[in-house]
Design a protein around this motif. Structure first.
Motif, PDB file in Angstrom:
ATOM      1  N   PRO A  63     -95.863  16.566  43.561  1.00  0.00           N
ATOM      2  CA  PRO A  63     -94.710  16.417  42.317  1.00  0.00           C
ATOM      3  C   PRO A  63     -93.981  15.437  42.915  1.00  0.00           C
ATOM      4  O   PRO A  63     -93.559  14.864  43.980  1.00  0.00           O
ATOM      5  CB  PRO A  63     -94.628  17.672  42.808  1.00  0.00           C
ATOM      6  CG  PRO A  63     -94.591  18.513  43.983  1.00  0.00           C
ATOM      7  CD  PRO A  63     -95.586  18.012  44.643  1.00  0.00           C
ATOM      8  N   ILE A  64     -93.870  15.061  41.884  1.00  0.00           N
ATOM      9  CA  ILE A  64     -92.203  13.801  41.544  1.00  0.00           C
ATOM     10  C   ILE A  64     -91.461  14.739  40.419  1.00  0.00           C
ATOM     11  O   ILE A  64     -91.236  15.116  40.207  1.00  0.00           O
ATOM     12  CB  ILE A  64     -93.056  12.706  40.006  1.00  0.00           C
ATOM     13  CG1 ILE A  64     -94.632  11.859  41.158  1.00  0.00           C
ATOM     14  CG2 ILE A  64     -91.576  11.516  39.836  1.00  0.00           C
ATOM     15  CD1 ILE A  64     -95.090  11.012  39.596  1.00  0.00           C
ATOM     16  N   PRO A  65     -90.368  14.402  42.051  1.00  0.00           N
ATOM     17  CA  PRO A  65     -88.894  15.242  41.646  1.00  0.00           C
ATOM     18  C   PRO A  65     -88.867  14.571  39.875  1.00  0.00           C
ATOM     19  O   PRO A  65     -88.894  14.000  39.621  1.00  0.00           O
ATOM     20  CB  PRO A  65     -88.396  14.610  42.535  1.00  0.00           C
ATOM     21  CG  PRO A  65     -89.014  14.359  43.994  1.00  0.00           C
ATOM     22  CD  PRO A  65     -90.113  13.399  42.862  1.00  0.00           C
ATOM     23  N   GLU A  66     -87.531  15.659  39.570  1.00  0.00           N
ATOM     24  CA  GLU A  66     -87.185  15.663  38.163  1.00  0.00           C
ATOM     25  C   GLU A  66     -86.458  14.866  38.258  1.00  0.00           C
ATOM     26  O   GLU A  66     -86.213  14.299  39.716  1.00  0.00           O
ATOM     27  CB  GLU A  66     -86.439  17.058  38.073  1.00  0.00           C
ATOM     28  CG  GLU A  66     -87.672  17.969  37.496  1.00  0.00           C
ATOM     29  CD  GLU A  66     -88.821  17.583  36.165  1.00  0.00           C
ATOM     30  OE1 GLU A  66     -87.816  16.506  35.085  1.00  0.00           O
ATOM     31  OE2 GLU A  66     -89.370  18.624  36.005  1.00  0.00           O
ATOM     32  N   THR A  67     -85.991  13.699  36.634  1.00  0.00           N
ATOM     33  CA  THR A  67     -84.478  12.618  37.544  1.00  0.00           C
ATOM     34  C   THR A  67     -83.959  12.655  35.839  1.00  0.00           C
ATOM     35  O   THR A  67     -84.516  13.133  35.019  1.00  0.00           O
ATOM     36  CB  THR A  67     -85.208  11.211  38.261  1.00  0.00           C
ATOM     37  OG1 THR A  67     -84.166  10.822  38.097  1.00  0.00           O
ATOM     38  CG2 THR A  67     -86.460  11.481  36.980  1.00  0.00           C
ATOM     39  N   ASP A  68     -82.734  12.699  35.828  1.00  0.00           N
ATOM     40  CA  ASP A  68     -82.023  12.120  35.192  1.00  0.00           C
ATOM     41  C   ASP A  68     -81.360  10.790  35.090  1.00  0.00           C
ATOM     42  O   ASP A  68     -80.868  10.040  33.839  1.00  0.00           O
ATOM     43  CB  ASP A  68     -80.626  12.875  35.241  1.00  0.00           C
ATOM     44  CG  ASP A  68     -79.572  12.139  36.391  1.00  0.00           C
ATOM     45  OD1 ASP A  68     -80.199  11.364  36.634  1.00  0.00           O
ATOM     46  OD2 ASP A  68     -78.762  12.895  35.902  1.00  0.00           O
ATOM     47  N   SER A  79     -87.996   9.376  33.099  1.00  0.00           N
ATOM     48  CA  SER A  79     -87.495  11.545  32.780  1.00  0.00           C
ATOM     49  C   SER A  79     -88.490  11.949  32.769  1.00  0.00           C
ATOM     50  O   SER A  79     -89.099  12.503  32.809  1.00  0.00           O
ATOM     51  CB  SER A  79     -86.219  11.759  31.876  1.00  0.00           C
ATOM     52  OG  SER A  79     -86.834  11.466  30.183  1.00  0.00           O
ATOM     53  N   TYR A  80     -89.426  11.070  32.336  1.00  0.00           N
ATOM     54  CA  TYR A  80     -91.388  11.701  31.474  1.00  0.00           C
ATOM     55  C   TYR A  80     -91.671  11.091  32.794  1.00  0.00           C
ATOM     56  O   TYR A  80     -92.865  12.090  32.938  1.00  0.00           O
ATOM     57  CB  TYR A  80     -91.585   9.954  30.582  1.00  0.00           C
ATOM     58  CG  TYR A  80     -91.866   8.346  31.640  1.00  0.00           C
ATOM     59  CD1 TYR A  80     -93.154   8.913  32.690  1.00  0.00           C
ATOM     60  CD2 TYR A  80     -90.687   8.348  31.747  1.00  0.00           C
ATOM     61  CE1 TYR A  80     -93.811   7.648  32.303  1.00  0.00           C
ATOM     62  CE2 TYR A  80     -91.729   7.074  32.096  1.00  0.00           C
ATOM     63  CZ  TYR A  80     -92.696   6.951  32.915  1.00  0.00           C
ATOM     64  OH  TYR A  80     -92.820   5.869  33.108  1.00  0.00           O
ATOM     65  N   LEU A  81     -91.424  10.918  33.964  1.00  0.00           N
ATOM     66  CA  LEU A  81     -91.676  10.540  35.082  1.00  0.00           C
ATOM     67  C   LEU A  81     -91.636  12.410  35.896  1.00  0.00           C
ATOM     68  O   LEU A  81     -92.244  13.056  36.437  1.00  0.00           O
ATOM     69  CB  LEU A  81     -91.458   9.502  35.897  1.00  0.00           C
ATOM     70  CG  LEU A  81     -92.211   8.600  35.855  1.00  0.00           C
ATOM     71  CD1 LEU A  81     -91.145   7.783  36.567  1.00  0.00           C
ATOM     72  CD2 LEU A  81     -93.349   8.511  35.469  1.00  0.00           C
ATOM     73  N   GLY A  82     -90.583  12.880  35.351  1.00  0.00           N
ATOM     74  CA  GLY A  82     -90.298  14.077  36.482  1.00  0.00           C
ATOM     75  C   GLY A  82     -91.548  15.854  36.285  1.00  0.00           C
ATOM     76  O   GLY A  82     -91.438  15.793  34.472  1.00  0.00           O
TER      77      GLY A  82
END
Length: 427
Positions: A316-321, A326-329
């Protein structure tokens, strides 16, 4: 294996369905010739019988006598690339090294840094006279002696029925495996040549053979019934229309060595009489940022072959701000790689650049067996359609004679040609 040749049609090179149907009319007679060759065990064609004729038991028995930390496969070309493709693709507790070049610094450094007391050496040469292979083996053997390691307890020979290596094995009672008759080295991955490295690394060689057998059952008189023949016939038809390059681009890090294996198979088998395709090696998604520019916008003289497994483990790709990311998270690396694959495929098609999709379920023993066998069968069919001598390599033999003559191994006109090199030197 699954093949999708839709994007090879109606592109810049002008191959349409009607033209492909015309090629298919020739596939039937080509298949008949292949099947006759297989039935007779004829040179080269015998390779397509390996899933049936290769007995895994001797390979497994020899491999069971070792529990190494490292493996040195000493061979060159087909004597190493098939094995390397398999072990590089599969997770293994054994560190596999392939001494397929005679770079002195590299070979010496490898012998220095690896624990030779925990290494098994497989020296592979049908003739037992291959200069590069025998030279590297002599260097490794001396390194073992210098390290106080009994090389005779750590060496396996894979060779023909006669020759220097067979005599060496007999003299020192070394375990010996047979290079099958009638099988050129580049077609030998599903034989003891390629399978010993897999077996000693703990892999299921029966599953590799089963994968090959599954593809063999699909061979038929029509390209529309066989993924292997679909690829071989499409590649040939595009080459006749100007696809001088076949760029092999797997979308799996584990298949990078497969592209190298394919390059030898395609180049050495089909580069005859002014014909054939130049194989190029690429890796998705890495080479989207380098070679894809050329494939999409350069000369319209290429077939791009995209290879992927349809199932794989994922991260998984971690969430990011971070703004714009952000679309990758919440997505995953696997989903990103799949999107890159499909985007490349569509990008090429939109530019009218021919491409083919090849898929296996997983990069495991069965999937690799399918892929290796299918490419061999595709190559044989291409050769039949192009009317080239698929199983010979006269240009390679010329170079071997030249090198041997330069080293004092005999009188060869080829060596004289090297000495007579034309010069225009600038210092």
């Amino acid at each position: 294996m699954h093949a999708d040749i839709g994007n090879a049609l109606d592109g810049a090179l002008g191959l349409d369905r009607a033209a492909l149907d015309d090629v298919d009319d020739r596939v039937a007679s080509a298949h008949e010739r292949v099947e006759r060759g297989r039935a007779d065990g004829a040179h080269g064609y015998a390779a397509l019988n390996l899933p049936e004729t290769c007995d895994p038991d001797p390979v497994e028995r020899v491999a069971a006598g070792f529990d190494p930390e490292s493996l040195f496969t000493v061979g060159i070309g087909g004597s190493a690339l098939g094995a390397a493709t398999i072990t590089d693709a599969l997770d293994s507790p054994v560190d596999a090294y392939y001494l397929d070049n005679v770079d002195p610094e590299w070979v010496s450094a490898l012998c220095d840094r690896v624990d030779l007391s925990e290494t098994v050496v497989n020296v592979v040469s049908r003739s037992g006279t291959t200069a590069e292979t025998l030279s590297n083996f002599l260097v490794v053997r001396e390194a073992m002696d210098d390290a106080g390691v009994d090389w005779t307890e750590r060496t396996v020979v894979t060779t023909g029925a006669e020759g220097n290596l067979r005599s060496l094995a007999d003299r020192h009672d070394l375990p010996a495996l047979d290079v099958p008759d009638g099988v050129p080295g580049r077609f030998s991955a599903l034989s003891p040549v390629g399978l010993f490295a897999a077996a000693v690394s703990g892999h299921d060689i029966e599953a590799l053979l089963a994968g090959g057998a599954a593809e063999a059952e699909k061979l038929s008189g029509s390209l529309y019934d066989s993924p292997a023949y679909a690829y071989g016939a499409t590649s040939y038809a595009l080459a006749e229309r100007g696809a001088a390059v076949d760029a092999m681009m797997p979308y799996a890090e584990s298949l990078e060595r497969f592209a190298e294996w394919f390059a030898q198979l395609w180049a050495e088998s089909l580069g005859k009489d002014g014909r054939g395709q130049t194989p190029a090696r690429a890796l998705g998604a890495t080479d989207q940022h380098s070679q894809l520019q050329l494939y999409r916008a350069g000369p319209a003289d290429k077939l791009v072959t995209l290879v992927r497994p349809t199932e794989r483990s994922d991260t998984p790709i971690p969430e990011t701000d971070l703004e714009g990311l952000s679309y990758l998270g919440g997505s995953s690396l696997g989903e990103l790689l799949d999107a890159e694959f499909r985007a490349t495929e569509a990008s090429l098609a939109a530019a009218g650049r021919e491409n083919v999709r090849l898929e296996v379920d997983r990069v495991d023993e069965r999937g690799l067996g399918e892929l290796l066998y299918a490419m061999e069968a595709a190559c044989v069919l291409y050769g039949e359609l192009a009317d080239v001598s698929t199983f010979t390599q006269p240009a390679v033999e010329w170079g071997k004679k030249a090198a041997r003559g330069l080293l004092g191994g005999g009188e060869f006109a080829e060596a004289d040609a090297v000495r007579d090199k034309r010069r225009l030197e600038i210092d």
